[in-house]
Write an enzyme that holds these catalytic residues in place. Structure first.
Site, PDB file in Angstrom:
ATOM      1  N   SER A 132       0.849  -1.198   0.000  1.00 20.05           N
ATOM      2  CA  SER A 132       0.000   0.000   0.000  1.00 20.05           C
ATOM      3  C   SER A 132       0.882   1.244   0.000  1.00 20.05           C
ATOM      4  CB  SER A 132      -0.957  -0.050   1.185  1.00 20.05           C
ATOM      5  OG  SER A 132      -1.968   0.910   1.075  1.00 20.05           O
ATOM      6  N   GLU A 169      -9.211  -4.874  -4.835  1.00 19.67           N
ATOM      7  CA  GLU A 169      -8.579  -3.989  -3.859  1.00 19.67           C
ATOM      8  C   GLU A 169      -9.582  -3.038  -3.188  1.00 19.67           C
ATOM      9  OE1 GLU A 169      -5.306  -3.705  -3.039  1.00 19.67           O
ATOM     10  OE2 GLU A 169      -4.131  -4.528  -4.690  1.00 19.67           O
ATOM     11  N   HIS A 189      -7.862  -5.245  -0.608  1.00 21.28           N
ATOM     12  CA  HIS A 189      -6.605  -4.579  -0.262  1.00 21.28           C
ATOM     13  C   HIS A 189      -6.028  -5.150   1.034  1.00 21.28           C
ATOM     14  CE1 HIS A 189      -3.744  -1.299  -0.571  1.00 21.28           C
ATOM     15  NE2 HIS A 189      -3.983  -0.950   0.679  1.00 21.28           N
TER      16      HIS A 189
END
Length: 518
Positions: free
Chosen positions: A217, A332, A423
């Site tokens: 991330s 995600e 995610h």
């Protein structure tokens, strides 16, 4: 007479052997068991850690001076030396972060952690973990990268870096050239941590010439920025980017607009007040406009012409190549579109908070086209996934492949009753941590969607093995072909993991590489 003449030479050889042994044992002094924990000598002084399971663990080692007082908004400075032995058995304070109502952490946050098997004469590969958190949250203690040390005899490192307005606030436009690098303090913290690794990791049994930097991330986006930062070149040989590329690097106009917004929320007309304002006030103010899904892309490194001298893809076309393993998760965006989120439902206005006024029309247009053939929320999540993560990752992979360094691309597709390919969900599989069974596991407990044991042990073992193989050898192993301009294949991790031609490589040549533009 001959024997008398040979005595000095024999004595010299004995002294040379003893000196060599003392040097070797001094370098790996951690291997000499101490009653209170292993001791290692760094360039700044000796540190004493603890033994946790099969690992020696050193927590809260300062890698730079505290960035407080006159060092606020300034590049990190080398850590001061100390006398005696410093205890490093507790994590250092995390970077200041929080909400409009409460904060946690401190400005004094530049600490790193090392997990290592017993050092030996043979140097081991090193993996350095860079945490995520939208550049406004997280810390180096919230990870299970230690599993590579425990399971794969790799030396693992993690570190904190300055976040939000303390780490990425553009001030050149407000305070002049002496603060020209203020917008990249967090990035320069990462460079300083890697420089510390370069200078000290051999004492912990690591090889400074076999360093992998790995992030997820915002951590992956920071690693992407390291790829285009000249000061970081030579400090690592390969990177792992999970759900992030170089899209967080902002132009100075966007970064300056964020600074003006912060000043407005603080009711300040003179930016010089930021130099002495209580840090808690900064964090509370930034949280009012850069929290939740709406703050995903507000902060990040700045294309300042100095720390980052060129647009990222331009720089990469002529820079020194490194090996790259990178990818995304299939869905995600679903992590950010739950009830109560600013982007829970399709909304053109909400897109402006996430992508900025200049970028949001591209995303809204793509949603309108996609929703003609799919249910609204399915189309919404697919488009957000593409524009937040996948588009930037594919562009970076193609740019790197055109220059011919090795690139391996993946997508995490696995879903069951517990796991969805949203995610951060791949992290539990990559780390493959036996939670609750290792003493070292207790040092990293924290909340997060990726915490705990992976729901499919077979897939977790496979993914961890590929990542460990890449860290140790520079290649992820059999069955995962490199991504090239002529062979655009991606490794799909699922119940039946396999390499396939890149599925639906979304392209929008009109969308800027920069994810958030004001």
């Amino acid at each position: 007479m001959a024997a008398a003449h040979s005595l000095p030479a024999y004595s010299f050889r004995i002294r040379l052997l003893l000196a060599t042994l003392l040097c070797w044992f001094g370098t790996i002094s951690a291997s000499l068991a101490q009653p209170d924990g292993p001791v290692v000598r760094t360039r700044q002084g000796k540190v004493q850690g603890s033994q946790q399971g099969s690992l020696w663990v050193f927590q809260g080692i300062p890698y730079a001076r505290p960035p407080v007082g006159p060092l606020r908004f300034r590049p990190p400075q080398p850590a001061a030396r100390w006398q005696g032995v410093k205890s490093t058995r507790l994590f250092g304070s995390k970077s200041l972060q929080g909400s409009a109502d409460a904060t946690q952490g401190q400005e004094d946050c530049l600490y790193l952690n090392v997990w290592t098997p017993a050092p030996t004469r043979q140097r081991r590969p090193v993996v350095v973990w860079v945490h995520g958190g939208a550049f406004t949250g997280g810390s180096g203690q919230e990870n299970d990268t230690w599993t590579f040390a425990a399971q794969d005899t790799v030396v693992a490192v993690s570190f904190n870096y300055r976040l939000g307005s303390l780490g990425f606030l553009e001030l050149d436009s407000q305070l002049g050239p002496q603060y020209a690098q203020a917008g990249n303090c967090g990035l320069l913290d990462a460079v300083a941590a890697l420089r510390w690794v370069r200078q000290n990791i051999a004492a912990f049994g690591g090889d400074p010439n076999r360093v992998t930097v790995m992030g997820e991330s915002a951590g992956a986006k920071l690693v992407g920025a390291l790829l285009v930062t000249p000061a970081a070149q030579g400090l690592f040989q390969q990177v792992i980017l999970e759900s992030g590329a170089v899209q967080a690097i902002r132009d100075t106009a966007t970064a300056a607009a964020v600074t003006r917004q912060l000043l407005q929320y603080l009711h300040l007309s003179d930016a010089r007040a930021l130099l002495t304002l209580p840090a808690d006030s900064l964090i509370r103010a930034q949280s009012r406009f850069a929290s939740g899904a709406g703050g995903l892309q507000v902060f990040g490194p700045v294309l300042d012409g100095k720390t980052i001298p060129q647009p990222p893809l331009t720089y990469l076309k002529t820079s020194r190549p490194v090996r790259v393993l990178m990818g995304t998760n299939r869905n995600e965006a679903e992590l950010f579109t739950g009830p109560g989120s600013v982007i829970a439902q399709p909304s053109e206005a909400a897109l402006q908070q996430v992508f900025g006024a200049r970028n949001s029309p591209y995303v809204w247009r793509a949603y309108q086209q996609t929703s003609q053939n799919q249910p609204a929320l399915v189309a919404w999540n697919a488009v957000l996934t593409d524009y937040l993560y996948r588009l930037a990752s594919y562009r970076l992979a193609l740019t790197l492949a055109e220059k011919s360094p090795p690139v391996w691309l993946y997508r995490f597709d696995y879903a069951d009753a517990v796991t969805r390919p949203i995610h951060a969900q791949e992290l539990a599989f990559v780390w493959n941590a036996p939670m609750g069974t290792s003493a070292a596991a207790t040092t990293t407990a924290a909340a997060g969607p990726w915490r705990g044991k992976a729901s499919n042990p077979t897939l977790a073992a496979l993914m961890h093995r590929h990542w460990a193989q890449f860290i140790k050898t520079g290649q992820p192993g059999v069955g995962w072909p490199a991504y090239t301009t002529s062979r655009r294949e991606v490794m799909l991790f699922d119940t039946n993991s396999r390499a396939e031609p890149l599925p639906a490589p979304y392209q929008d040549p009109t969308f800027p590489m920069q994810g958030y533009v004001r």
